[in-house]
Motif scaffolding. Structure first.
Motif, PDB file in Angstrom:
ATOM      1  N   GLU A  10      39.969  41.248  42.885  1.00 30.69           N
ATOM      2  CA  GLU A  10      40.514  40.541  44.041  1.00 30.69           C
ATOM      3  C   GLU A  10      39.462  39.634  44.670  1.00 30.69           C
ATOM      4  OE1 GLU A  10      42.525  41.285  48.442  1.00 30.69           O
ATOM      5  OE2 GLU A  10      41.834  42.990  47.267  1.00 30.69           O
ATOM      6  N   SER A  13      39.008  36.490  42.753  1.00 31.46           N
ATOM      7  CA  SER A  13      40.165  35.597  42.891  1.00 31.46           C
ATOM      8  C   SER A  13      40.111  34.752  44.159  1.00 31.46           C
ATOM      9  CB  SER A  13      41.468  36.410  42.880  1.00 31.46           C
ATOM     10  OG  SER A  13      41.650  37.106  44.107  1.00 31.46           O
ATOM     11  N   LEU A  14      39.197  35.090  45.063  1.00 33.98           N
ATOM     12  CA  LEU A  14      39.039  34.348  46.308  1.00 33.98           C
ATOM     13  C   LEU A  14      37.851  33.382  46.269  1.00 33.98           C
ATOM     14  CD1 LEU A  14      39.599  37.369  48.722  1.00 33.98           C
ATOM     15  CD2 LEU A  14      41.241  35.557  48.205  1.00 33.98           C
ATOM     16  N   ASN A  16      35.736  30.202  44.439  1.00 29.74           N
ATOM     17  CA  ASN A  16      35.648  29.058  43.537  1.00 29.74           C
ATOM     18  C   ASN A  16      34.174  28.897  43.163  1.00 29.74           C
ATOM     19  OD1 ASN A  16      38.392  28.600  43.678  1.00 29.74           O
ATOM     20  ND2 ASN A  16      38.221  27.093  45.316  1.00 29.74           N
ATOM     21  N   ASN A  42      38.782  32.497  40.744  1.00 29.37           N
ATOM     22  CA  ASN A  42      39.975  31.677  40.953  1.00 29.37           C
ATOM     23  C   ASN A  42      39.828  30.342  40.231  1.00 29.37           C
ATOM     24  OD1 ASN A  42      42.460  30.716  42.465  1.00 29.37           O
ATOM     25  ND2 ASN A  42      40.943  29.260  43.213  1.00 29.37           N
ATOM     26  N   ILE A  63      41.473  30.963  34.846  1.00 33.65           N
ATOM     27  CA  ILE A  63      40.573  30.236  35.739  1.00 33.65           C
ATOM     28  C   ILE A  63      40.922  28.751  35.759  1.00 33.65           C
ATOM     29  CG2 ILE A  63      38.172  29.651  36.263  1.00 33.65           C
ATOM     30  CD1 ILE A  63      37.364  32.151  34.667  1.00 33.65           C
ATOM     31  N   LYS A  64      41.130  28.213  36.941  1.00 34.06           N
ATOM     32  CA  LYS A  64      41.438  26.784  37.069  1.00 34.06           C
ATOM     33  C   LYS A  64      40.145  25.968  37.042  1.00 34.06           C
ATOM     34  CE  LYS A  64      43.873  27.565  40.868  1.00 34.06           C
ATOM     35  NZ  LYS A  64      44.091  29.018  40.794  1.00 34.06           N
ATOM     36  N   ARG A 211      39.637  30.681  50.938  1.00 31.16           N
ATOM     37  CA  ARG A 211      38.802  30.637  49.743  1.00 31.16           C
ATOM     38  C   ARG A 211      37.346  30.461  50.152  1.00 31.16           C
ATOM     39  NH1 ARG A 211      42.692  32.149  47.609  1.00 31.16           N
ATOM     40  NH2 ARG A 211      43.911  31.289  45.863  1.00 31.16           N
TER      41      ARG A 211
END
Length: 242
Positions: A10, A13-14, A16, A42, A63-64, A211
């Motif tokens: 988690e 995921s927050l 970048n 993330n 992953i973006k 984020r």
């Protein structure tokens, strides 16, 4: 009160995970991307030079890939920013971070600011657009006006800093978050700059950020894992009676 993070997945995921080093080699970037894969952030944010490499390396992950427009000063023409956005889109970028034209903001040329953001948003379509406003360089009323303009123009996020000029104290960051939430309540917030340990990251999330942008993402996640490991308690066997 602290942000209740359930596990390292988690937390990642927050975040970048960012590497905008302008002298990084391809082999160093590959190492950075492999580290990102292990943590499953993330997104990664890399320079336009490495967007294609990042897309290829991370193609089998969730992953973006993000990159930057008008970075780091933001004083390019609108036409140049739009062209840069389209080029990044063609390379496969999924998140876009454009630097606000601070000269226009200082001169209160809000129509020009809004038009520029709107044109870049139109260029990237349904992809994520973040507007970097460099809060450290602004008065509070300018932060409010920049946030309002970004929200009005369709941006998805306000990002507080490029990482080159950033607040150096948690109270400054909290102030920035509060201003953005008050004057642009629908827009999301990414805080960047100096977030290099888990304690600071948790404080930023507790303050209301959606984020975190950091080049220390792996260290933050590792510190969280160590904290969980060192505070884990194994319950003693008990007998429950009726």
């Amino acid at each position: 009160m602290v942000y209740n993070i359930k596990n390292s997945k988690e937390l990642a995921s927050l975040i970048n995970y960012t590497n905008l080093n302008n002298i990084i080699t391809e082999s160093e970037m590959k190492e950075f991307l492999e580290n990102a894969k292990e943590a499953n952030f993330n997104a990664v944010v890399v320079s336009p030079t490495y967007v294609a490499l990042a897309k290829e390396t991370l193609k089998d992950t969730s992953i973006k890939v993000g990159s930057v427009i008008g970075f780091p000063l933001g004083f390019e023409t609108t036409e140049a920013k739009v062209a840069e956005a389209k080029s990044l889109l063609d390379k496969g970028a999924e998140e876009f971070e454009m630097v606000l034209n601070l000269s226009h903001l200082k001169d209160e040329k809000y129509e020009l600011i809004e038009d520029e953001i709107r044109q870049v948003k139109d260029a990237v379509g349904d992809k994520i657009l973040k507007v970097i406003i460099e809060t450290k360089a602004l008065e509070d009323y300018q932060k409010a006006n920049a946030s309002k303009a970004a929200e009005k123009s369709g941006a998805d996020y306000i990002k507080t800093a490029s990482g080159f000029v950033s607040p150096n104290h948690i109270f400054e960051n909290v102030n920035d978050i509060n201003i953005i939430q008050k004057y642009a309540p629908k827009i999301k917030i990414e805080v960047d700059g100096g977030i290099n340990n888990y304690k600071f990251a948790n404080q930023i999330l507790t303050a209301g950020a959606d984020r975190i942008g950091s080049d220390q993402g792996c260290e933050i996640v590792k510190a969280y894992k160590e904290l969980r490991k060192n505070t884990k308690v194994t319950p003693k066997p008990i007998t429950i009676t009726k």
